[in-house]
Design an enzyme around this catalytic site. Structure first.
Site, PDB file in Angstrom:
ATOM      1  N   SER A   1      -2.797   5.740  -4.026  1.00 35.04           N
ATOM      2  CA  SER A   1      -2.547   5.947  -5.452  1.00 35.04           C
ATOM      3  C   SER A   1      -2.130   7.394  -5.722  1.00 35.04           C
ATOM      4  O   SER A   1      -1.136   7.861  -5.178  1.00 35.04           O
ATOM      5  CB  SER A   1      -3.777   5.541  -6.259  1.00 35.04           C
ATOM      6  OG  SER A   1      -3.470   5.422  -7.633  1.00 35.04           O
TER       7      SER A   1
ATOM      8  N   ASP B   1      -2.029  -1.152  -6.822  1.00 38.08           N
ATOM      9  CA  ASP B   1      -2.740   0.074  -6.473  1.00 38.08           C
ATOM     10  C   ASP B   1      -3.613  -0.108  -5.224  1.00 38.08           C
ATOM     11  O   ASP B   1      -4.421  -1.026  -5.129  1.00 38.08           O
ATOM     12  CB  ASP B   1      -3.618   0.478  -7.664  1.00 38.08           C
ATOM     13  CG  ASP B   1      -4.131   1.895  -7.552  1.00 38.08           C
ATOM     14  OD1 ASP B   1      -4.823   2.201  -6.565  1.00 38.08           O
ATOM     15  OD2 ASP B   1      -3.848   2.705  -8.453  1.00 38.08           O
TER      16      ASP B   1
END
Length: 717
Positions: free
Chosen positions: A48, A194
């Site tokens: 991320s 993510d």
């Protein structure tokens, strides 16, 4: 597999950076201290936000440049898909004020549909392309200045996906695609979100790459206490943190004795503190310095460090000339539709600024979820691929609007509307839009838009329209003497041509009739139908950055109209309407100036064509329709200032307006113009600004307004 340094025989150092939204900028502070201590990093793995920081460092970008890029970054734009109103075609802008809310609702025979996330990631893609430009040709991430891996999650299986090749910016985009916020990224037939869902601190990935020593930087949110879990948002956030915390704890257990764990003290900081970059840098740096004793044995000599840095700085890639341009699309539109909009030529170096400008205009058409580009090497040279992804909820879309005006003296206007736009109806990009507005001013319009070439340079519009308006007629003494309802029914046909990205010219024919349906008070108009038939020529330039609260750009429009009996009209007259609007910044203020005029140059237009001024920002101190005439002119100047920051801004300002309406411009003079001074304050919303204003005129009269959704361009259209 990354091997140890053959010169010094030192261990292979792997840097692992966790996800955490804006808090990920603390990773940059960690990098700064590692460089101050001359500690080389042999491989980087990130999840991320950690993948974004890690990829930039792995590509060879100096730490001080990474810091400055994050400080200068327009973070708000990364959470929007719309590249800006300036990139929409004029035909879209013309209806912006009436149907401004486009919530991403698609309509098909099987019902309503929405996208995979609140944000498709269009602007984020541009930002990541720019940040990773010097690595645009790298397909194997082991070939970067530092070998790199990004970690994402397979949305279907929940498994971690380690990305080590492909397009670097797309890899980062996949790794940071927060479920439900950003739409999933399609990668090799998989939908990726993510990486924090599966592995927020990918220690095991670094170990598999060959790291002997892992420097792990953990910025994962801690779990909240029971007393802090009182609201729905905190409960949902706790569940998300719990999932991330569990996989992070598993990775922490994989750390070995020689590894180093850095946990910056980020208490009180959230994943949305994007504008606190310098503070987050320093928090990361401070925490890393506290581990100096553990890190010192990894330092190298000054000479060796200089060699390493020179190697990293020389690792950039230059795309050279573009030898081929390919189009990758999943659309019913012809391939030429996209290619005709890309100005980049083969045999020339990549013009990133022009290419992104073209892609923003393609996105502004409203057909695509994302419009992006990538570079890849070939035997002949660099290949540019234009990649567009059609909206999964398309190709038919709903839009909504609301406008409201109340002067607290019996004059209230309220309208709510919706429009259905059907797109991609043929290979050239034909569209059919129907809009409906209910309220004080009912409105229905349906129109077919047909491009006559792939580039939209020439087009044909056929439409039919119904409108009804109620307006007051005032006598010379300012008293209301009548109230009139007028209904217009017409069809129109226009042949047009785009003039660059912000202008167009149209030659049109209109046929229909107007009806004075009801009169209260003194009779001021004939009853029955009044037939209309006219030719018009219209030229418009519109580069305003916002339809309701513009802060840059301008609008200029001029329209000539010729109404004749041999065109089917009961009237015989010529008229010209012109308007100019400019807005910009000066010493912290937004300054907006406007000039408007409507003149009948020949004949008698009749009451249905009367110009009506008065109302909010149309000579504000006067009631709507209080100033009427066959000819009118107005000039105004407004100054405002914003307060409250980028996420919840509000504004306040003042304005001056002057003008009037006359039976003939021969009667016009400065002495018989009316003047209005106003002060206002408001907050911008998805419906447009909600504004409170009070105005005072040169006749010692006061009025006040509550307004939602006013646009200056309504004066012209």
């Amino acid at each position: 597999m990354v091997t140890a340094d053959p010169v010094e025989g030192r261990p292979t150092v792997g840097l692992v950076l966790s996800g955490g939204g804006a808090k990920g900028m603390a990773h940059v502070g960690v990098l700064r201290v590692l460089e101050e201590m001359r500690i080389p990093v042999d491989l980087v793995v990130g999840t991320s936000a950690g993948s974004a920081v890690g990829a930039l460092y792995a590509s060879g970008m100096p730490v001080n440049e990474i810091e400055q890029r994050f400080i200068d970054l327009d973070w708000v734009s990364s959470f929007r898909d719309d590249p800006g109103r300036a990139y929409k075609p004029v035909r879209r802008k013309q209806e912006d004020w009436r149907f401004p809310v486009v919530p991403g609702l698609g309509v098909r025979l099987d019902g309503l549909h929405v996208g995979g996330g609140i944000i498709a990631g269009q602007n984020l893609g541009f930002i990541l392309n720019e940040l990773t430009r010097n690595a645009a040709l790298v397909e194997d991430f082991d070939q970067l200045a530092i070998p790199f891996r990004a970690v994402a999650t397979d949305l279907e299986t929940g498994e971690q996906v380690v990305i080590g090749n492909g397009n670097l910016s797309e890899a980062i985009r996949a790794s940071m695609s927060i479920p439900g916020v950003y739409a999933p990224v399609r990668w090799d037939g998989r939908l990726l979100v993510d990486g924090g869902v599966a592995n927020n601190l990918p220690v095991t990935v670094a170990r598999e790459m060959g790291a002997d020593i892992v420097i792990a930087v953990d910025i994962t949110d801690p779990l909240l206490k029971a007393e802090d879990l009182q609201e729905a948002f905190s409960v949902v956030g706790q569940l998300t943190t719990m999932m991330t915390r569990m996989n992070t704890d598993y990775q922490l257990e994989r750390l070995q004795e020689q590894d180093i764990l850095i946990r910056p003290d980020l208490e009180g900081r959230s994943s949305s503190d994007f504008y606190d970059a310098p503070i987050l840098f320093e928090l990361g740096a401070t925490s890393t310095r506290s581990h100096a004793g553990e890190l010192r044995h990894l330092s190298v000599s000054r000479e060796r460090w200089t060699d390493i840095r020179e190697t990293m700085n020389a690792s950039g890639f230059s795309p050279g000339d573009i030898v081929r341009i390919e189009v990758d699309q999943d659309s019913r539109l012809a391939g030429e539709f996209l290619r005709s909009r890309i100005r980049q030529e083969t045999g020339e170096p990549l013009d990133v600024e022009a290419l992104e400008d073209d892609l923003k205009r393609i996105y502004g058409l409203g057909y695509y979820e994302t419009a992006s580009y990538s570079l890849s090497p070939s035997d002949e040279g660099t290949v540019l691929t234009i990649r567009v992804q059609g909206k999964s909820w398309g190709p038919n879309y709903l839009a909504f609007g609301l406008n409201y005006e109340d002067n607290f003296d019996g004059e209230t206007r309220f309208n709510v509307g919706s429009a259905l736009r059907m797109t991609e109806l043929n290979a050239l990009g034909g569209e059919w839009q129907t809009g409906l507005q209910l309220g004080t001013e009912p409105y229905v319009r349906t129109e077919w838009f047909q491009p006559l070439d792939y580039g939209y340079e020439r087009f044909l519009i056929a439409g039919a329209e119904y409108t009804r308006d109620t307006f007051s007629v005032f006598g010379d003494d300012g008293d209301r003497i009548a109230e009139v309802d007028v209904t217009f029914r017409q069809f129109d046909l226009a042949l047009g041509m785009e003039l660059g990205g912000n202008g167009d010219v149209r030659l049109g024919y209109t046929r229909g009739y107007a009806t004075v349906d009801e009169q209260v008070g003194t009779p001021v108009a004939p009853s029955g139908s009044i037939h209309q038939g006219s030719f018009s020529l219209q030229l418009v330039h519109d580069s305003l950055n916002d339809i309701f609260y513009p802060q840059s750009g301008g609008f200029a429009g001029i329209r000539g109209r010729m109404e004749r009996d041999d065109l089917g009209s009961d009237r015989h007259f010529d008229s010209v309407t012109g308007m100019g609007l400019g807005t910009g910044s000066w010493r912290g203020f937004t300054i907006t100036g406007l000039l408007y005029a409507h003149a009948v140059t020949r004949g008698e237009p009749g009451i249905e064509n009367t110009v009506r001024l008065g109302g909010f920002r149309r000579l504000s101190a006067y009631a709507p329709g209080e100033i009427t005439g066959e000819n009118a002119a107005m000039a105004s100047l407004f100054a405002s200032q914003e307060f409250g920051g980028p996420f919840l801004p509000w504004f306040a300002g003042m304005g001056f307006e002057t003008g009037n309406a006359w039976e003939s411009f021969d009667d016009a003079s400065w002495n018989n113009t009316v003047r209005s001074w106003s002060v206002f304050a408001g907050v911008d919303t998805f419906l447009g600004p909600v504004q409170l204003a009070t105005a005072y005129n040169n006749e010692d009269d006061w009025t006040a307004y509550l307004n939602i959704g006013f646009s200056f361009t309504q004066l012209f259209y």
